[in-house]
Motif scaffolding. Structure first.
Motif, PDB file in Angstrom:
ATOM      1  N   ALA A   1      -6.582  11.611  -1.196  1.00 33.09           N
ATOM      2  CA  ALA A   1      -5.733  12.245  -2.201  1.00 33.09           C
ATOM      3  C   ALA A   1      -5.283  11.267  -3.274  1.00 33.09           C
ATOM      4  O   ALA A   1      -4.988  11.654  -4.390  1.00 33.09           O
ATOM      5  CB  ALA A   1      -4.508  12.875  -1.531  1.00 33.09           C
ATOM      6  N   SER A   2      -5.232   9.986  -2.945  1.00 30.53           N
ATOM      7  CA  SER A   2      -4.774   9.009  -3.932  1.00 30.53           C
ATOM      8  C   SER A   2      -5.912   8.482  -4.800  1.00 30.53           C
ATOM      9  O   SER A   2      -5.705   7.618  -5.624  1.00 30.53           O
ATOM     10  CB  SER A   2      -4.065   7.844  -3.234  1.00 30.53           C
ATOM     11  N   GLY A   3      -7.107   9.020  -4.594  1.00 27.85           N
ATOM     12  CA  GLY A   3      -8.217   8.648  -5.453  1.00 27.85           C
ATOM     13  C   GLY A   3      -8.982   7.421  -5.002  1.00 27.85           C
ATOM     14  O   GLY A   3      -9.755   6.855  -5.755  1.00 27.85           O
ATOM     15  N   GLU A   4      -8.775   6.985  -3.759  1.00 24.18           N
ATOM     16  CA  GLU A   4      -9.508   5.834  -3.268  1.00 24.18           C
ATOM     17  C   GLU A   4     -10.939   6.264  -2.983  1.00 24.18           C
ATOM     18  O   GLU A   4     -11.191   7.119  -2.163  1.00 24.18           O
ATOM     19  CB  GLU A   4      -8.871   5.288  -1.993  1.00 24.18           C
ATOM     20  N   ARG A   5     -11.862   5.663  -3.701  1.00 31.00           N
ATOM     21  CA  ARG A   5     -13.259   5.994  -3.507  1.00 31.00           C
ATOM     22  C   ARG A   5     -14.044   4.700  -3.305  1.00 31.00           C
ATOM     23  O   ARG A   5     -14.983   4.408  -4.012  1.00 31.00           O
ATOM     24  CB  ARG A   5     -13.794   6.750  -4.719  1.00 31.00           C
ATOM     25  N   ILE A   6     -13.640   3.964  -2.321  1.00 29.66           N
ATOM     26  CA  ILE A   6     -14.293   2.694  -2.030  1.00 29.66           C
ATOM     27  C   ILE A   6     -15.346   2.941  -0.958  1.00 29.66           C
ATOM     28  O   ILE A   6     -15.073   3.561   0.054  1.00 29.66           O
ATOM     29  CB  ILE A   6     -13.266   1.664  -1.478  1.00 29.66           C
ATOM     30  N   ASN A   7     -16.529   2.445  -1.184  1.00 28.01           N
ATOM     31  CA  ASN A   7     -17.547   2.495  -0.165  1.00 28.01           C
ATOM     32  C   ASN A   7     -17.225   1.387   0.822  1.00 28.01           C
ATOM     33  O   ASN A   7     -17.453   0.211   0.552  1.00 28.01           O
ATOM     34  CB  ASN A   7     -18.932   2.280  -0.791  1.00 28.01           C
TER      35      ASN A   7
ATOM     36  N   ARG B   1       0.831  -1.205   0.000  1.00 25.14           N
ATOM     37  CA  ARG B   1       0.000   0.000   0.000  1.00 25.14           C
ATOM     38  C   ARG B   1       0.866   1.256   0.000  1.00 25.14           C
ATOM     39  O   ARG B   1       0.585   2.218  -0.722  1.00 25.14           O
ATOM     40  CB  ARG B   1      -0.919  -0.025   1.213  1.00 25.14           C
ATOM     41  N   GLN B   2       1.936   1.256   0.802  1.00 26.34           N
ATOM     42  CA  GLN B   2       2.847   2.410   0.847  1.00 26.34           C
ATOM     43  C   GLN B   2       3.445   2.684  -0.535  1.00 26.34           C
ATOM     44  O   GLN B   2       3.520   3.834  -0.964  1.00 26.34           O
ATOM     45  CB  GLN B   2       3.987   2.178   1.839  1.00 26.34           C
ATOM     46  N   LEU B   3       3.870   1.635  -1.209  1.00 25.75           N
ATOM     47  CA  LEU B   3       4.458   1.807  -2.533  1.00 25.75           C
ATOM     48  C   LEU B   3       3.437   2.342  -3.534  1.00 25.75           C
ATOM     49  O   LEU B   3       3.739   3.242  -4.312  1.00 25.75           O
ATOM     50  CB  LEU B   3       5.051   0.484  -3.032  1.00 25.75           C
ATOM     51  N   ARG B   4       2.222   1.795  -3.491  1.00 23.39           N
ATOM     52  CA  ARG B   4       1.172   2.280  -4.394  1.00 23.39           C
ATOM     53  C   ARG B   4       0.893   3.752  -4.143  1.00 23.39           C
ATOM     54  O   ARG B   4       0.811   4.557  -5.068  1.00 23.39           O
ATOM     55  CB  ARG B   4      -0.113   1.462  -4.215  1.00 23.39           C
ATOM     56  N   GLU B   5       0.766   4.121  -2.879  1.00 30.08           N
ATOM     57  CA  GLU B   5       0.476   5.514  -2.538  1.00 30.08           C
ATOM     58  C   GLU B   5       1.641   6.433  -2.900  1.00 30.08           C
ATOM     59  O   GLU B   5       1.426   7.544  -3.378  1.00 30.08           O
ATOM     60  CB  GLU B   5       0.127   5.635  -1.063  1.00 30.08           C
ATOM     61  N   ALA B   6       2.867   5.981  -2.675  1.00 36.59           N
ATOM     62  CA  ALA B   6       4.040   6.795  -3.015  1.00 36.59           C
ATOM     63  C   ALA B   6       4.122   7.043  -4.517  1.00 36.59           C
ATOM     64  O   ALA B   6       4.621   8.080  -4.950  1.00 36.59           O
ATOM     65  CB  ALA B   6       5.317   6.120  -2.523  1.00 36.59           C
ATOM     66  N   ALA B   7       3.606   6.095  -5.298  1.00 32.71           N
ATOM     67  CA  ALA B   7       3.593   6.249  -6.751  1.00 32.71           C
ATOM     68  C   ALA B   7       2.371   7.044  -7.214  1.00 32.71           C
ATOM     69  O   ALA B   7       2.199   7.262  -8.419  1.00 32.71           O
ATOM     70  CB  ALA B   7       3.608   4.876  -7.421  1.00 32.71           C
ATOM     71  N   HIS B   8       1.550   7.466  -6.266  1.00 34.74           N
ATOM     72  CA  HIS B   8       0.337   8.243  -6.565  1.00 34.74           C
ATOM     73  C   HIS B   8      -0.602   7.483  -7.501  1.00 34.74           C
ATOM     74  O   HIS B   8      -1.165   8.046  -8.433  1.00 34.74           O
ATOM     75  CB  HIS B   8       0.678   9.622  -7.134  1.00 34.74           C
ATOM     76  N   LEU B   9      -0.738   6.176  -7.225  1.00 34.72           N
ATOM     77  CA  LEU B   9      -1.649   5.333  -7.986  1.00 34.72           C
ATOM     78  C   LEU B   9      -2.882   5.041  -7.138  1.00 34.72           C
ATOM     79  O   LEU B   9      -2.752   4.693  -5.961  1.00 34.72           O
ATOM     80  CB  LEU B   9      -0.980   4.008  -8.365  1.00 34.72           C
ATOM     81  N   SER B  10      -4.041   5.168  -7.731  1.00 32.02           N
ATOM     82  CA  SER B  10      -5.270   4.858  -7.006  1.00 32.02           C
ATOM     83  C   SER B  10      -5.496   3.347  -7.007  1.00 32.02           C
ATOM     84  O   SER B  10      -4.918   2.608  -7.820  1.00 32.02           O
ATOM     85  CB  SER B  10      -6.464   5.554  -7.651  1.00 32.02           C
ATOM     86  N   ILE B  11      -6.346   2.922  -6.109  1.00 33.44           N
ATOM     87  CA  ILE B  11      -6.719   1.510  -6.072  1.00 33.44           C
ATOM     88  C   ILE B  11      -7.355   1.106  -7.400  1.00 33.44           C
ATOM     89  O   ILE B  11      -7.074   0.024  -7.921  1.00 33.44           O
ATOM     90  CB  ILE B  11      -7.657   1.230  -4.888  1.00 33.44           C
TER      91      ILE B  11
END
Length: 114
Positions: free
Chosen positions: A103-109, A23-33
């Motif tokens: 900020a990373s675009g996670e929009r999970i309900n 998760r840290q790596l994904r967020e550091a790369a500014h990639l959304s889920i």
């Protein structure tokens, strides 16, 4: 990919998920889920569950996720270690540039992603 290599990749991705590194790596790369899920051929709720420990990564999607995590690790970790070596980051700090879920675009309900 031969079976032994697949098992090793699954073991690495599961360790990265369990430690929070994935998760840290994904967020550091500014990639959304959602972006990661599309690239791995899985639903975004699947990645969300993997990263929160609700599900164990399995199958071809998990192998693709592992390939992405390995690639991010090889690209992002050297920069982090370099900054730490210069004293710009404390030894135990998280990956710089890691975004908040919003900020990373996670929009999970979260009520439906269980």
């Amino acid at each position: 990919m031969e079976q032994a290599a697949q098992l090793l990749r699954l073991a690495r991705v599961r360790a990265a998920v369990n430690s929070g590194e994935a998760r840290q790596l994904r967020e550091a790369a500014h990639l959304s889920i959602g972006e990661v899920a599309r690239a791995c051929g899985v639903d975004q709720s699947t990645v969300w569950r993997w990263e929160r420990g609700a599900r164990k990564p399995r199958g071809n999607g998990a192998l693709a996720y592992g390939e992405l995590i390995d690639s991010l690790r090889s690209r992002l970790r050297p920069a982090v270690e370099f900054q730490r070596s210069l004293g710009l980051l404390p030894e135990n700090s998280e990956t710089p540039g890691a975004a908040t879920p919003e900020a990373s675009g996670e929009r999970i309900n979260k009520s439906t992603a269980k």
